[in-house]
Design a protein around this motif. Structure first.
Motif, PDB file in Angstrom:
ATOM      1  N   TRP A   6       9.392 -75.456   2.284  1.00 50.73           N
ATOM      2  CA  TRP A   6       9.613 -74.293   1.424  1.00 50.73           C
ATOM      3  C   TRP A   6       8.324 -73.539   1.169  1.00 50.73           C
ATOM      4  O   TRP A   6       8.346 -72.355   0.898  1.00 50.73           O
ATOM      5  N   ALA A   7       7.186 -74.179   1.287  1.00 51.18           N
ATOM      6  CA  ALA A   7       5.920 -73.470   1.112  1.00 51.18           C
ATOM      7  C   ALA A   7       5.710 -72.484   2.254  1.00 51.18           C
ATOM      8  O   ALA A   7       5.276 -71.362   2.039  1.00 51.18           O
ATOM      9  N   GLN A   8       6.067 -72.874   3.479  1.00 54.28           N
ATOM     10  CA  GLN A   8       5.929 -71.968   4.619  1.00 54.28           C
ATOM     11  C   GLN A   8       6.827 -70.766   4.459  1.00 54.28           C
ATOM     12  O   GLN A   8       6.440 -69.652   4.737  1.00 54.28           O
ATOM     13  N   SER A   9       8.046 -70.991   3.996  1.00 48.51           N
ATOM     14  CA  SER A   9       8.979 -69.882   3.861  1.00 48.51           C
ATOM     15  C   SER A   9       8.510 -68.894   2.803  1.00 48.51           C
ATOM     16  O   SER A   9       8.598 -67.702   2.992  1.00 48.51           O
ATOM     17  N   SER A  10       8.016 -69.396   1.682  1.00 50.63           N
ATOM     18  CA  SER A  10       7.608 -68.469   0.637  1.00 50.63           C
ATOM     19  C   SER A  10       6.411 -67.641   1.088  1.00 50.63           C
ATOM     20  O   SER A  10       6.248 -66.515   0.667  1.00 50.63           O
ATOM     21  N   ALA A  11       5.606 -68.163   2.000  1.00 51.51           N
ATOM     22  CA  ALA A  11       4.483 -67.395   2.523  1.00 51.51           C
ATOM     23  C   ALA A  11       4.965 -66.289   3.453  1.00 51.51           C
ATOM     24  O   ALA A  11       4.346 -65.250   3.559  1.00 51.51           O
ATOM     25  N   SER A  12       6.105 -66.495   4.125  1.00 53.21           N
ATOM     26  CA  SER A  12       6.595 -65.505   5.079  1.00 53.21           C
ATOM     27  C   SER A  12       7.397 -64.389   4.424  1.00 53.21           C
ATOM     28  O   SER A  12       7.847 -63.492   5.102  1.00 53.21           O
ATOM     29  N   THR A  13       7.592 -64.442   3.129  1.00 57.38           N
ATOM     30  CA  THR A  13       8.415 -63.435   2.471  1.00 57.38           C
ATOM     31  C   THR A  13       7.680 -62.134   2.202  1.00 57.38           C
ATOM     32  O   THR A  13       8.287 -61.177   1.775  1.00 57.38           O
ATOM     33  N   ASP A  14       6.364 -62.083   2.470  1.00 55.36           N
ATOM     34  CA  ASP A  14       5.606 -60.873   2.196  1.00 55.36           C
ATOM     35  C   ASP A  14       6.231 -59.655   2.857  1.00 55.36           C
ATOM     36  O   ASP A  14       6.404 -58.637   2.232  1.00 55.36           O
ATOM     37  N   ALA A  15       6.583 -59.760   4.130  1.00 56.02           N
ATOM     38  CA  ALA A  15       7.151 -58.625   4.849  1.00 56.02           C
ATOM     39  C   ALA A  15       8.674 -58.624   4.788  1.00 56.02           C
ATOM     40  O   ALA A  15       9.292 -57.679   5.240  1.00 56.02           O
ATOM     41  N   GLY A  16       9.276 -59.675   4.265  1.00 53.39           N
ATOM     42  CA  GLY A  16      10.723 -59.749   4.201  1.00 53.39           C
ATOM     43  C   GLY A  16      11.363 -60.175   5.507  1.00 53.39           C
ATOM     44  O   GLY A  16      12.574 -60.184   5.628  1.00 53.39           O
ATOM     45  N   TRP A  17      10.571 -60.497   6.496  1.00 52.95           N
ATOM     46  CA  TRP A  17      11.100 -60.904   7.798  1.00 52.95           C
ATOM     47  C   TRP A  17      10.619 -62.309   8.133  1.00 52.95           C
ATOM     48  O   TRP A  17       9.439 -62.518   8.386  1.00 52.95           O
ATOM     49  N   PRO A  18      11.525 -63.288   8.186  1.00 52.68           N
ATOM     50  CA  PRO A  18      11.112 -64.678   8.396  1.00 52.68           C
ATOM     51  C   PRO A  18      11.027 -65.108   9.857  1.00 52.68           C
ATOM     52  O   PRO A  18      10.594 -66.216  10.141  1.00 52.68           O
ATOM     53  N   CYS A  19      11.408 -64.254  10.768  1.00 54.47           N
ATOM     54  CA  CYS A  19      11.486 -64.631  12.180  1.00 54.47           C
ATOM     55  C   CYS A  19      10.169 -64.369  12.895  1.00 54.47           C
ATOM     56  O   CYS A  19       9.352 -63.576  12.445  1.00 54.47           O
ATOM     57  N   ASP A  20      10.007 -65.034  14.043  1.00 52.64           N
ATOM     58  CA  ASP A  20       8.785 -64.890  14.829  1.00 52.64           C
ATOM     59  C   ASP A  20       8.597 -63.464  15.352  1.00 52.64           C
ATOM     60  O   ASP A  20       7.501 -62.946  15.362  1.00 52.64           O
ATOM     61  N   VAL A  21       9.681 -62.857  15.822  1.00 52.51           N
ATOM     62  CA  VAL A  21       9.607 -61.527  16.413  1.00 52.51           C
ATOM     63  C   VAL A  21      10.396 -60.553  15.550  1.00 52.51           C
ATOM     64  O   VAL A  21      11.584 -60.759  15.309  1.00 52.51           O
ATOM     65  N   GLU A  22       9.718 -59.507  15.110  1.00 52.75           N
ATOM     66  CA  GLU A  22      10.412 -58.484  14.329  1.00 52.75           C
ATOM     67  C   GLU A  22      11.059 -57.499  15.294  1.00 52.75           C
ATOM     68  O   GLU A  22      10.404 -56.978  16.198  1.00 52.75           O
ATOM     69  N   PRO A  23      12.355 -57.248  15.135  1.00 54.77           N
ATOM     70  CA  PRO A  23      13.045 -56.367  16.081  1.00 54.77           C
ATOM     71  C   PRO A  23      12.697 -54.899  15.863  1.00 54.77           C
ATOM     72  O   PRO A  23      12.196 -54.513  14.811  1.00 54.77           O
ATOM     73  N   LYS A  24      12.976 -54.099  16.902  1.00 61.11           N
ATOM     74  CA  LYS A  24      12.829 -52.650  16.771  1.00 61.11           C
ATOM     75  C   LYS A  24      13.704 -52.192  15.616  1.00 61.11           C
ATOM     76  O   LYS A  24      14.771 -52.747  15.378  1.00 61.11           O
ATOM     77  N   ALA A  25      13.255 -51.155  14.928  1.00 58.86           N
ATOM     78  CA  ALA A  25      14.024 -50.645  13.795  1.00 58.86           C
ATOM     79  C   ALA A  25      15.384 -50.114  14.239  1.00 58.86           C
ATOM     80  O   ALA A  25      16.394 -50.323  13.564  1.00 58.86           O
ATOM     81  N   LYS A  26      15.422 -49.433  15.374  1.00 56.74           N
ATOM     82  CA  LYS A  26      16.659 -48.816  15.829  1.00 56.74           C
ATOM     83  C   LYS A  26      16.689 -48.808  17.351  1.00 56.74           C
ATOM     84  O   LYS A  26      15.677 -48.560  17.996  1.00 56.74           O
ATOM     85  N   LEU A  27      17.854 -49.072  17.904  1.00 61.40           N
ATOM     86  CA  LEU A  27      18.026 -48.972  19.347  1.00 61.40           C
ATOM     87  C   LEU A  27      18.312 -47.509  19.685  1.00 61.40           C
ATOM     88  O   LEU A  27      19.103 -46.859  19.009  1.00 61.40           O
ATOM     89  N   GLU A  28      17.660 -47.006  20.693  1.00 58.72           N
ATOM     90  CA  GLU A  28      17.803 -45.604  21.080  1.00 58.72           C
ATOM     91  C   GLU A  28      18.556 -45.499  22.395  1.00 58.72           C
ATOM     92  O   GLU A  28      18.260 -46.214  23.353  1.00 58.72           O
ATOM     93  N   LEU A  29      19.505 -44.583  22.447  1.00 56.49           N
ATOM     94  CA  LEU A  29      20.278 -44.354  23.660  1.00 56.49           C
ATOM     95  C   LEU A  29      19.363 -44.016  24.827  1.00 56.49           C
ATOM     96  O   LEU A  29      19.587 -44.472  25.949  1.00 56.49           O
TER      97      LEU A  29
END
Length: 183
Positions: A6-29
């Motif tokens: 739980w200590a690791q998780s609380s450290a990752s909450t700064d950006a609100g994204w807990p995953c290794d790779v942050e996805p693109k904001a939007k997929l473009e046609l």
């Protein structure tokens, strides 16, 4: 006992994204289909809108969706472009919903981590120590919260893959639309 997870998780909450790779904001046609198609134009074509609603959902087997889209190889590129636009918009909306859900999940985990830390801090505090009955209840709650937290953390890798799974599905569907007719 529960410290590291739980200590690791609380450290990752700064950006609100807990995953290794942050996805693109939007997929473009435009990343999937050339020439450009007017945004939202696919909705005004009943055949396209129906087809998109039939093949885009994840509950539809990808092989089945690919087969239906491959069958459109003889249709004009403009028609297939509308289908592509509908697929990108529809799948991106679902993907966005998943991303928002992952951020909510992470926020709830951060709150739970804070509650666990607080519970253990209260249990370790010598001054104003809780009476034995409330101490036992506090220990039980802290252990239960820790178990819940850790069980949820185990699901995180699967949850984090979902945006990429949808992107891969979209790629496969668009590839089927681009397929050339068999002679």
């Amino acid at each position: 006992m529960a410290g590291p997870a739980w200590a690791q998780s609380s450290a990752s909450t700064d950006a609100g994204w807990p995953c290794d790779v942050e996805p693109k904001a939007k997929l473009e046609l435009s990343d999937y289909w050339k020439p450009p198609v007017a945004s939202g134009a696919w909705r005004s074509n009943a055949e396209v809108a129906s087809l998109v609603s039939d093949v885009a959902p994840r509950r539809v087997a990808q092989d089945e969706a690919v087969a239906r889209l491959s069958a459109l190889a003889t249709r004009p590129a403009a028609f297939r472009g509308l289908v592509a636009a509908g697929l990108v918009e529809t799948i991106d909306a679902e993907r966005h919903s998943i991303i928002v859900g992952i951020k909510r999940f992470n926020a709830r985990q951060a709150l739970l981590a804070t509650r666990i830390e607080s519970s253990y801090a209260q249990l370790e505090a010598p001054k104003g120590a809780p009476v034995e009955a409330s101490k036992a209840a506090l220990e039980e709650q802290a252990e239960w919260d820790t178990r819940i937290f850790e069980d949820r953390q185990k699901m995180l890798p699967v949850i984090c893959r979902q945006p990429a799974v949808l992107e891969a599905r979209l790629g496969a569907l668009i590839s089927a639309l681009k397929s050339t007719p068999k002679p």
